[in-house]
Design a protein around this motif. Structure first.
Motif, PDB file in Angstrom:
ATOM      1  N   LEU A  11     -26.124 -34.941 -50.385  1.00  0.00           N
ATOM      2  CA  LEU A  11     -24.959 -35.180 -51.233  1.00  0.00           C
ATOM      3  C   LEU A  11     -25.432 -35.028 -52.603  1.00  0.00           C
ATOM      4  CD1 LEU A  11     -22.181 -36.122 -51.569  1.00  0.00           C
ATOM      5  CD2 LEU A  11     -22.869 -38.420 -51.631  1.00  0.00           C
ATOM      6  N   ILE A  12     -26.740 -35.417 -52.963  1.00  0.00           N
ATOM      7  CA  ILE A  12     -27.352 -35.354 -54.210  1.00  0.00           C
ATOM      8  C   ILE A  12     -27.575 -33.729 -54.565  1.00  0.00           C
ATOM      9  CG2 ILE A  12     -29.418 -35.763 -55.361  1.00  0.00           C
ATOM     10  CD1 ILE A  12     -29.661 -38.668 -54.007  1.00  0.00           C
ATOM     11  N   ILE A  13     -28.070 -33.365 -53.499  1.00  0.00           N
ATOM     12  CA  ILE A  13     -28.402 -31.665 -53.638  1.00  0.00           C
ATOM     13  C   ILE A  13     -26.960 -31.008 -54.003  1.00  0.00           C
ATOM     14  CG2 ILE A  13     -29.108 -29.568 -52.551  1.00  0.00           C
ATOM     15  CD1 ILE A  13     -31.258 -31.258 -51.160  1.00  0.00           C
ATOM     16  N   LEU A  14     -26.218 -31.287 -53.078  1.00  0.00           N
ATOM     17  CA  LEU A  14     -24.643 -30.699 -53.403  1.00  0.00           C
ATOM     18  C   LEU A  14     -24.103 -31.058 -54.741  1.00  0.00           C
ATOM     19  CD1 LEU A  14     -23.342 -31.001 -49.869  1.00  0.00           C
ATOM     20  CD2 LEU A  14     -24.142 -28.775 -50.969  1.00  0.00           C
ATOM     21  N   VAL A  15     -24.264 -32.155 -55.211  1.00  0.00           N
ATOM     22  CA  VAL A  15     -23.696 -32.644 -56.334  1.00  0.00           C
ATOM     23  C   VAL A  15     -24.630 -31.741 -57.397  1.00  0.00           C
ATOM     24  CG1 VAL A  15     -23.652 -34.576 -58.064  1.00  0.00           C
ATOM     25  CG2 VAL A  15     -22.699 -34.826 -55.788  1.00  0.00           C
ATOM     26  N   VAL A  16     -25.834 -31.786 -57.469  1.00  0.00           N
ATOM     27  CA  VAL A  16     -26.818 -31.099 -58.475  1.00  0.00           C
ATOM     28  C   VAL A  16     -26.194 -29.504 -58.563  1.00  0.00           C
ATOM     29  CG1 VAL A  16     -28.954 -30.355 -59.001  1.00  0.00           C
ATOM     30  CG2 VAL A  16     -28.466 -32.533 -58.500  1.00  0.00           C
ATOM     31  N   LEU A  17     -26.216 -28.793 -57.377  1.00  0.00           N
ATOM     32  CA  LEU A  17     -25.654 -27.359 -57.334  1.00  0.00           C
ATOM     33  C   LEU A  17     -24.391 -27.221 -57.856  1.00  0.00           C
ATOM     34  CD1 LEU A  17     -27.313 -26.518 -53.902  1.00  0.00           C
ATOM     35  CD2 LEU A  17     -28.295 -25.873 -56.086  1.00  0.00           C
ATOM     36  N   GLY A  18     -23.326 -28.200 -57.519  1.00  0.00           N
ATOM     37  CA  GLY A  18     -22.044 -28.230 -57.694  1.00  0.00           C
ATOM     38  C   GLY A  18     -21.980 -28.260 -59.434  1.00  0.00           C
ATOM     39  N   MET A  20     -24.483 -27.445 -61.582  1.00  0.00           N
ATOM     40  CA  MET A  20     -25.030 -26.152 -62.122  1.00  0.00           C
ATOM     41  C   MET A  20     -24.023 -24.955 -61.919  1.00  0.00           C
ATOM     42  SD  MET A  20     -28.847 -26.476 -60.405  1.00  0.00           S
ATOM     43  CE  MET A  20     -29.446 -24.832 -60.950  1.00  0.00           C
ATOM     44  N   GLY A  21     -23.370 -25.146 -61.080  1.00  0.00           N
ATOM     45  CA  GLY A  21     -22.360 -24.036 -60.893  1.00  0.00           C
ATOM     46  C   GLY A  21     -21.211 -23.994 -61.799  1.00  0.00           C
ATOM     47  N   ALA A  22     -20.719 -25.346 -62.108  1.00  0.00           N
ATOM     48  CA  ALA A  22     -19.742 -25.326 -63.140  1.00  0.00           C
ATOM     49  C   ALA A  22     -20.322 -25.213 -64.507  1.00  0.00           C
ATOM     50  CB  ALA A  22     -19.387 -27.114 -63.171  1.00  0.00           C
ATOM     51  N   MET A  23     -21.499 -25.620 -64.839  1.00  0.00           N
ATOM     52  CA  MET A  23     -21.998 -25.383 -66.045  1.00  0.00           C
ATOM     53  C   MET A  23     -22.168 -23.626 -66.389  1.00  0.00           C
ATOM     54  SD  MET A  23     -24.995 -27.989 -67.014  1.00  0.00           S
ATOM     55  CE  MET A  23     -25.642 -27.932 -65.463  1.00  0.00           C
TER      56      MET A  23
END
Length: 53
Positions: A11-18, A20-23
């Motif tokens: 979940l932490i990895i997915l939140v971080v990747l999300g 980064m994608g949003a930025m």
């Protein structure tokens, strides 16, 4: 981090990747709206098709 369950780690990895994608999306959206000026041809380094060079 060793005591966290695997689901929490993912979940932490997915939140971080999300995030980064949003930025990246926000930067790309802003950059696509910036109007770039025409290049300065003071020294004549840019050739155009109409003068045949």
């Amino acid at each position: 981090m060793k005591k966290l369950p695997d689901a929490v780690k993912w979940l932490i990895i997915l939140v971080v990747l999300g995030a980064m994608g949003a930025m990246m999306w926000a930067v790309n959206d802003r950059a696509s709206r910036v109007e770039m000026p025409a290049p300065d041809n003071t020294f004549g380094i840019y050739h155009t098709a109409e003068n045949g060079t």
